[in-house]
Design a protein around this motif. Structure first.
Motif, PDB file in Angstrom:
ATOM      1  N   LEU A  32      28.318  39.729  23.978  1.00 30.31           N
ATOM      2  CA  LEU A  32      27.603  40.757  23.315  1.00 30.31           C
ATOM      3  C   LEU A  32      28.384  41.858  24.871  1.00 30.31           C
ATOM      4  N   VAL A  33      29.834  43.173  23.975  1.00 33.17           N
ATOM      5  CA  VAL A  33      30.152  43.945  25.112  1.00 33.17           C
ATOM      6  C   VAL A  33      30.417  44.996  24.607  1.00 33.17           C
ATOM      7  N   LYS A  34      30.306  46.084  25.694  1.00 35.75           N
ATOM      8  CA  LYS A  34      30.510  47.715  25.498  1.00 35.75           C
ATOM      9  C   LYS A  34      31.148  47.967  26.125  1.00 35.75           C
ATOM     10  N   MET A  35      32.114  48.855  25.321  1.00 35.11           N
ATOM     11  CA  MET A  35      33.815  49.142  25.774  1.00 35.11           C
ATOM     12  C   MET A  35      33.655  51.042  25.585  1.00 35.11           C
ATOM     13  N   GLN A  36      34.460  51.047  27.114  1.00 34.11           N
ATOM     14  CA  GLN A  36      34.624  52.069  26.384  1.00 34.11           C
ATOM     15  C   GLN A  36      35.728  52.731  27.392  1.00 34.11           C
ATOM     16  N   GLY A  37      36.882  53.871  27.198  1.00 37.88           N
ATOM     17  CA  GLY A  37      38.279  54.328  28.044  1.00 37.88           C
ATOM     18  C   GLY A  37      38.575  52.626  27.644  1.00 37.88           C
ATOM     19  N   SER A  38      39.426  52.429  28.434  1.00 36.61           N
ATOM     20  CA  SER A  38      40.925  51.439  28.361  1.00 36.61           C
ATOM     21  C   SER A  38      40.127  49.896  29.025  1.00 36.61           C
ATOM     22  N   PHE A  39      40.565  49.215  28.697  1.00 39.83           N
ATOM     23  CA  PHE A  39      40.507  47.584  29.581  1.00 39.83           C
ATOM     24  C   PHE A  39      42.471  47.798  29.875  1.00 39.83           C
ATOM     25  N   VAL A  40      42.975  46.640  30.814  1.00 38.95           N
ATOM     26  CA  VAL A  40      43.852  46.129  30.899  1.00 38.95           C
ATOM     27  C   VAL A  40      44.844  45.646  29.829  1.00 38.95           C
ATOM     28  N   TRP A  41      45.948  45.437  30.072  1.00 43.61           N
ATOM     29  CA  TRP A  41      46.802  44.428  29.239  1.00 43.61           C
ATOM     30  C   TRP A  41      46.646  42.473  30.311  1.00 43.61           C
ATOM     31  N   HIS A  42      46.381  41.915  28.855  1.00 47.16           N
ATOM     32  CA  HIS A  42      46.467  40.284  29.421  1.00 47.16           C
ATOM     33  C   HIS A  42      46.564  40.111  28.858  1.00 47.16           C
ATOM     34  N   LYS A  43      46.164  38.844  28.130  1.00 45.77           N
ATOM     35  CA  LYS A  43      46.599  37.865  27.246  1.00 45.77           C
ATOM     36  C   LYS A  43      45.139  36.526  27.972  1.00 45.77           C
ATOM     37  N   HIS A  44      45.798  35.668  27.266  1.00 46.66           N
ATOM     38  CA  HIS A  44      44.937  34.302  26.895  1.00 46.66           C
ATOM     39  C   HIS A  44      45.321  32.629  26.393  1.00 46.66           C
ATOM     40  N   ASP A  45      46.214  32.360  27.514  1.00 45.26           N
ATOM     41  CA  ASP A  45      47.041  31.748  27.463  1.00 45.26           C
ATOM     42  C   ASP A  45      46.546  30.196  26.145  1.00 45.26           C
ATOM     43  N   ASP A  46      45.502  30.096  26.403  1.00 41.17           N
ATOM     44  CA  ASP A  46      45.449  28.406  25.993  1.00 41.17           C
ATOM     45  C   ASP A  46      44.159  28.874  25.080  1.00 41.17           C
ATOM     46  N   THR A  47      43.524  30.460  24.308  1.00 41.22           N
ATOM     47  CA  THR A  47      42.860  30.593  23.727  1.00 41.22           C
ATOM     48  C   THR A  47      42.743  31.707  23.106  1.00 41.22           C
ATOM     49  N   ASP A  48      42.518  32.173  21.214  1.00 41.41           N
ATOM     50  CA  ASP A  48      42.634  32.510  20.441  1.00 41.41           C
ATOM     51  C   ASP A  48      41.355  33.577  21.093  1.00 41.41           C
ATOM     52  N   GLU A  49      40.728  35.221  20.345  1.00 44.11           N
ATOM     53  CA  GLU A  49      39.350  35.530  21.220  1.00 44.11           C
ATOM     54  C   GLU A  49      39.475  36.561  19.906  1.00 44.11           C
ATOM     55  N   LEU A  50      38.360  36.320  18.959  1.00 42.47           N
ATOM     56  CA  LEU A  50      37.189  36.916  18.079  1.00 42.47           C
ATOM     57  C   LEU A  50      36.225  38.300  19.112  1.00 42.47           C
ATOM     58  N   PHE A  51      37.032  39.152  18.193  1.00 40.76           N
ATOM     59  CA  PHE A  51      35.835  40.138  18.401  1.00 40.76           C
ATOM     60  C   PHE A  51      35.887  41.014  16.844  1.00 40.76           C
ATOM     61  N   LEU A  52      34.053  41.733  17.261  1.00 39.42           N
ATOM     62  CA  LEU A  52      33.708  42.223  15.902  1.00 39.42           C
ATOM     63  C   LEU A  52      32.681  42.673  16.219  1.00 39.42           C
ATOM     64  N   VAL A  53      33.612  43.966  15.438  1.00 34.97           N
ATOM     65  CA  VAL A  53      32.658  45.934  16.225  1.00 34.97           C
ATOM     66  C   VAL A  53      31.201  46.042  15.327  1.00 34.97           C
ATOM     67  N   THR A  54      30.613  46.058  16.342  1.00 34.92           N
ATOM     68  CA  THR A  54      28.711  46.011  15.773  1.00 34.92           C
ATOM     69  C   THR A  54      28.795  47.795  15.975  1.00 34.92           C
ATOM     70  N   VAL A  81      48.692  36.241  22.962  1.00 32.68           N
ATOM     71  CA  VAL A  81      49.568  37.049  22.536  1.00 32.68           C
ATOM     72  C   VAL A  81      48.825  38.170  23.698  1.00 32.68           C
ATOM     73  N   GLU A  82      49.423  39.141  24.085  1.00 30.40           N
ATOM     74  CA  GLU A  82      48.947  40.453  25.168  1.00 30.40           C
ATOM     75  C   GLU A  82      48.778  41.363  24.216  1.00 30.40           C
ATOM     76  N   HIS A  83      46.867  42.314  25.204  1.00 30.24           N
ATOM     77  CA  HIS A  83      46.152  42.655  23.935  1.00 30.24           C
ATOM     78  C   HIS A  83      45.589  43.617  25.065  1.00 30.24           C
ATOM     79  N   LYS A  84      45.493  44.843  24.737  1.00 26.68           N
ATOM     80  CA  LYS A  84      44.761  45.979  25.322  1.00 26.68           C
ATOM     81  C   LYS A  84      43.508  46.558  24.099  1.00 26.68           C
ATOM     82  N   PRO A  85      42.756  46.070  24.415  1.00 30.75           N
ATOM     83  CA  PRO A  85      41.371  46.876  23.569  1.00 30.75           C
ATOM     84  C   PRO A  85      41.381  47.906  24.167  1.00 30.75           C
TER      85      PRO A  85
END
Lengths: 119, 119
Positions: A32-54, A81-85
């Motif tokens: 579980l993660v709580k987010m507010q503001g901006s995270f950093v640009w990054h990527k995960h070279d070895d895995t997909d990453e699933l987000f489900l907004v609750t 894939v580079e991404h920034k939440p």
């Protein structure tokens, strides 16, 4: 063995961008993660990453496009894939990825969580 | 690339006990399933199985205990543990497990879905 109530687990922490583990699925973490503001640009070279907004809304910027998630929406960021939440107001999400996945991926830096806590 | 709205995807089918794939996470399927009544006792010898209830209530019986999930609750059935999901009223859930996982596990029978459809 008991059910995990996501809202109740989410009430146990308040820090942003610091995922907490709540379950294992084979060698994957359910976080579980709580987010507010901006995270950093990054990527995960070895895995997909699933987000489900609750709760709230989340934007996941990628270099060529952006995906906007409202409550009850999920998105899988493809491996490499580079991404920034980012979230203008507080957003809660479930994140599923291999347990060894580092939150900041290849980027490192101050927002890196070295050891994922459990709640 | 776009967000997957779980409620909208769930509106695209109505059959019970027939999981539909909505996304891949590496070699895992993210599936949606609608349940009502009782499923068969079965186990998955090679994998854990994640259930997240998005609507209604679900009971997962195991041989020694039962877990009751309300909306927003998740449970991971451990690998090799016999279980029987049931729901007295229609329940919607997200299920995450390796893409090759057969819904009825070792039990087989009439409720087996040989080919998981995508919605």
């Amino acid at each position: 063995m008991k059910a995990i109530n996501l809202e109740e687990k989410s009430s146990k922490f308040s820090d942003h961008w610091s995922p907490k583990a709540v379950a294992m699925l084979n060698d994957y973490h359910v976080r579980l993660v709580k987010m507010q503001g901006s995270f950093v640009w990054h990527k995960h070279d070895d895995t997909d990453e699933l987000f489900l907004v609750t709760k709230g809304q989340l934007t996941i910027e990628m270099r060529d496009e952006a995906v906007h998630l409202t409550e009850g929406c999920l998105f899988v960021v493809p491996k490499g894939v580079e991404h920034k939440p980012s979230a203008s107001e507080e957003c809660w999400a479930l994140v599923i990825e291999p347990a060894e996945t580092v939150n900041t991926g290849d980027a490192g830096g101050d927002m890196t969580i070295d050891e994922i806590e459990w709640v």
